[in-house]
Write a protein that holds these residues in place. Structure first.
Motif, PDB file in Angstrom:
ATOM      1  N   GLY A  67     -25.222  27.556  10.192  1.00  0.00           N
ATOM      2  CA  GLY A  67     -23.971  26.829   9.975  1.00  0.00           C
ATOM      3  C   GLY A  67     -23.353  26.289  11.250  1.00  0.00           C
ATOM      4  O   GLY A  67     -22.484  25.419  11.190  1.00  0.00           O
ATOM      5  N   ALA A  68     -23.764  26.790  12.429  1.00  0.00           N
ATOM      6  CA  ALA A  68     -23.200  26.266  13.686  1.00  0.00           C
ATOM      7  C   ALA A  68     -23.411  24.749  13.699  1.00  0.00           C
ATOM      8  O   ALA A  68     -24.460  24.252  13.297  1.00  0.00           O
ATOM      9  N   CYS A  69     -22.382  24.016  14.183  1.00  0.00           N
ATOM     10  CA  CYS A  69     -22.369  22.561  13.953  1.00  0.00           C
ATOM     11  C   CYS A  69     -23.346  21.789  14.832  1.00  0.00           C
ATOM     12  O   CYS A  69     -23.733  20.687  14.528  1.00  0.00           O
ATOM     13  N   ARG A  70     -23.717  22.350  15.978  1.00  0.00           N
ATOM     14  CA  ARG A  70     -24.637  21.746  16.946  1.00  0.00           C
ATOM     15  C   ARG A  70     -24.059  20.520  17.653  1.00  0.00           C
ATOM     16  O   ARG A  70     -24.745  19.857  18.412  1.00  0.00           O
ATOM     17  N   VAL A  71     -22.780  20.185  17.388  1.00  0.00           N
ATOM     18  CA  VAL A  71     -22.159  19.042  18.083  1.00  0.00           C
ATOM     19  C   VAL A  71     -20.878  19.407  18.840  1.00  0.00           C
ATOM     20  O   VAL A  71     -20.432  18.650  19.696  1.00  0.00           O
ATOM     21  N   CYS A  72     -20.276  20.560  18.552  1.00  0.00           N
ATOM     22  CA  CYS A  72     -19.019  20.900  19.232  1.00  0.00           C
ATOM     23  C   CYS A  72     -19.303  21.282  20.685  1.00  0.00           C
ATOM     24  O   CYS A  72     -20.442  21.472  21.095  1.00  0.00           O
ATOM     25  N   ARG A  73     -18.247  21.410  21.443  1.00  0.00           N
ATOM     26  CA  ARG A  73     -18.363  21.774  22.864  1.00  0.00           C
ATOM     27  C   ARG A  73     -19.142  23.076  23.051  1.00  0.00           C
ATOM     28  O   ARG A  73     -19.969  23.198  23.951  1.00  0.00           O
ATOM     29  N   LEU A  74     -18.875  24.073  22.184  1.00  0.00           N
ATOM     30  CA  LEU A  74     -19.545  25.368  22.328  1.00  0.00           C
ATOM     31  C   LEU A  74     -21.035  25.242  22.050  1.00  0.00           C
ATOM     32  O   LEU A  74     -21.868  25.744  22.803  1.00  0.00           O
ATOM     33  N   CYS A  75     -21.365  24.559  20.962  1.00  0.00           N
ATOM     34  CA  CYS A  75     -22.785  24.391  20.636  1.00  0.00           C
ATOM     35  C   CYS A  75     -23.504  23.629  21.745  1.00  0.00           C
ATOM     36  O   CYS A  75     -24.603  23.986  22.150  1.00  0.00           O
ATOM     37  N   ARG A  76     -22.872  22.574  22.239  1.00  0.00           N
ATOM     38  CA  ARG A  76     -23.540  21.747  23.246  1.00  0.00           C
ATOM     39  C   ARG A  76     -23.660  22.439  24.592  1.00  0.00           C
ATOM     40  O   ARG A  76     -24.431  22.028  25.438  1.00  0.00           O
ATOM     41  N   ILE A  93     -20.688  31.369  19.140  1.00  0.00           N
ATOM     42  CA  ILE A  93     -19.242  31.438  18.923  1.00  0.00           C
ATOM     43  C   ILE A  93     -18.688  30.117  18.379  1.00  0.00           C
ATOM     44  O   ILE A  93     -17.485  29.852  18.455  1.00  0.00           O
ATOM     45  N   CYS A  94     -19.558  29.284  17.810  1.00  0.00           N
ATOM     46  CA  CYS A  94     -19.098  28.055  17.142  1.00  0.00           C
ATOM     47  C   CYS A  94     -18.244  28.436  15.936  1.00  0.00           C
ATOM     48  O   CYS A  94     -18.634  29.298  15.152  1.00  0.00           O
ATOM     49  N   PRO A  95     -17.075  27.796  15.784  1.00  0.00           N
ATOM     50  CA  PRO A  95     -16.217  28.179  14.647  1.00  0.00           C
ATOM     51  C   PRO A  95     -16.830  27.867  13.276  1.00  0.00           C
ATOM     52  O   PRO A  95     -16.413  28.442  12.267  1.00  0.00           O
TER      53      PRO A  95
HETATM   54 ZN   LIG Z   1     -20.472  24.102  17.038  1.00  0.00          ZN
END
Ligand SMILES: [Zn+2]
Ligand SMILES: [Zn+2]
Length: 344
Positions: free
Chosen positions: A89-98, A104-106
């Motif tokens: 489910g981690a988005c792979r585009v947010c700051r944390l994922c990138r 810790i992706c919301p």
């Molecule tokens: Zn993310």
């Protein structure tokens, strides 16, 4: 297929059920689960002390074999032996994922709590989370990759261990016993481990076999004064909090030296823990609270397991079928096993 499902919010509400076999999406693989460990987190989910979205199939410390791949999956094929990170489910585009912090992706809905997990015959996983199991590593050993990766991330990657450090590891559960080996694999450090009277057998016994230099029963000896005594009054360079006990968390502040570090690879079941915050500031300590683990720590975990620097076999004390899950859970809770595996 059969699966262990937490089917409703609240204490309890876990049962073995007949559920539909998962249907994969284009970027997923279907995995036949070969071994899966019971984690402290699973006990917390059973007792409603951790976030989860029922109904959900529990279990996240697994290994298995790919039996089907989605049409967009690249680089993986049927028959490969795998483990995976948990960040479904981690988005792979947010700051944390990138920045390599998908754990810790919301948006993350982790395997075994936010989305269906491995206490089942089959499970589906997005292929971007997979890691290959080296040939020499068994499915049972590979099931301990996840807790090993957690220790590597929180201790080696975040806190750091230097040669000669005095390291106090609080709590001899699976995380504590893996932490010992992670520390010893990286440095010549002096390791003290604490436990209670109920941990004497088998947990503290195994700690001795793993090369812990000083084993301390907190029911018989005060860990803070013992650490001070062993360090000429200075305190520990690093304290690894792996017990979840509020008392131990407070003792961590007291036993760490000025300028020392505290790392917490595990959680506590308490909502809040009172701590001597100002003491921590005055001593100038670093506290690391890294949740879960990421790609690099998984590859390092598999490397340490295949090179035998970490002996995960010594921690696997019992195996159960899915049908006997509740017996396995209660032995875990009583501390009578170190790592119990379910073999679906
Ligand atoms: Zn993310
Ligand atoms: Zn776990």
């Amino acid at each position: 297929m059969r699966a262990i499902v937490k089917w409703k919010k609240g204490d309890g509400f876990v049962e073995l059920r007949e559920v539909a076999k998962p249907v994969i999406d284009s970027e997923d693989v279907l995995i036949k689960v070969r071994a899966v460990g019971i984690c402290g987190t699973d006990i917390h989910i059973l007792h409603d002390e951790f976030n989860y979205r029922p109904p959900v199939i529990m279990g996240h410390e697994y290994s298995g074999e790919i039996i089907e791949t989605g049409e967009k999956v690249k680089g993986w094929k049927v028959g490969e032996r795998v483990v995976s990170e948990l960040h479904t489910g981690a988005c792979r585009v947010c700051r944390l994922c990138r920045t390599g912090n998908s754990q810790i992706c919301p948006e993350k809905r982790p395997i075994g709590s936010g989305t269906d997990g491995a206490f089942a015959e089959f499970m589906k996983v997005p292929s971007w989370l997979l890691h290959r199991i080296p040939e020499e590593v068994s499915f049972e050993e590979a099931a301990l990759t996840e807790p090993t990766a957690i220790c590597i991330h929180s201790i080696l990657e975040k806190t750091g261990i230097e040669t000669g450090d005095f390291v106090a590891i609080l709590g001899p559960g699976p995380i504590g016993l893996l932490a010992v080996q992670v520390v010893k694999s990286a440095s010549t450090s002096y390791v003290l481990m604490t436990g209670t009277s109920k941990d004497v057998n088998p947990r503290l016994k195994i700690a001795g076999e793993l090369g812990v230099d000083y084993i301390l029963n907190v029911d018989e000896e005060d860990p803070v004064s013992k650490v001070k005594q062993l360090t000429n009054g200075e305190g520990a360079d690093v304290v690894v909090e792996a017990s979840g006990s509020p008392l131990a968390i407070n003792q961590a502040f007291q036993m760490v030296r000025r300028g020392g570090r505290i790392s917490a690879p595990g959680m506590t079941k308490e909502e809040k823990v009172e701590t001597p915050w100002n003491m921590g500031i005055m001593k100038g300590i670093e506290i690391t609270l890294p949740f879960s683990s990421g790609y690099t720590s998984w590859e390092k975990a598999l490397h340490l397991i295949v090179s035998k620097k970490i002996n995960v076999n010594s921690l696997i004390t019992q195996r159960f079928s899915l049908k006997n899950w509740s017996k396995a859970f209660s032995l875990m809770e009583k501390g009578q096993v170190i790592k119990a595996l379910l073999i679906p």
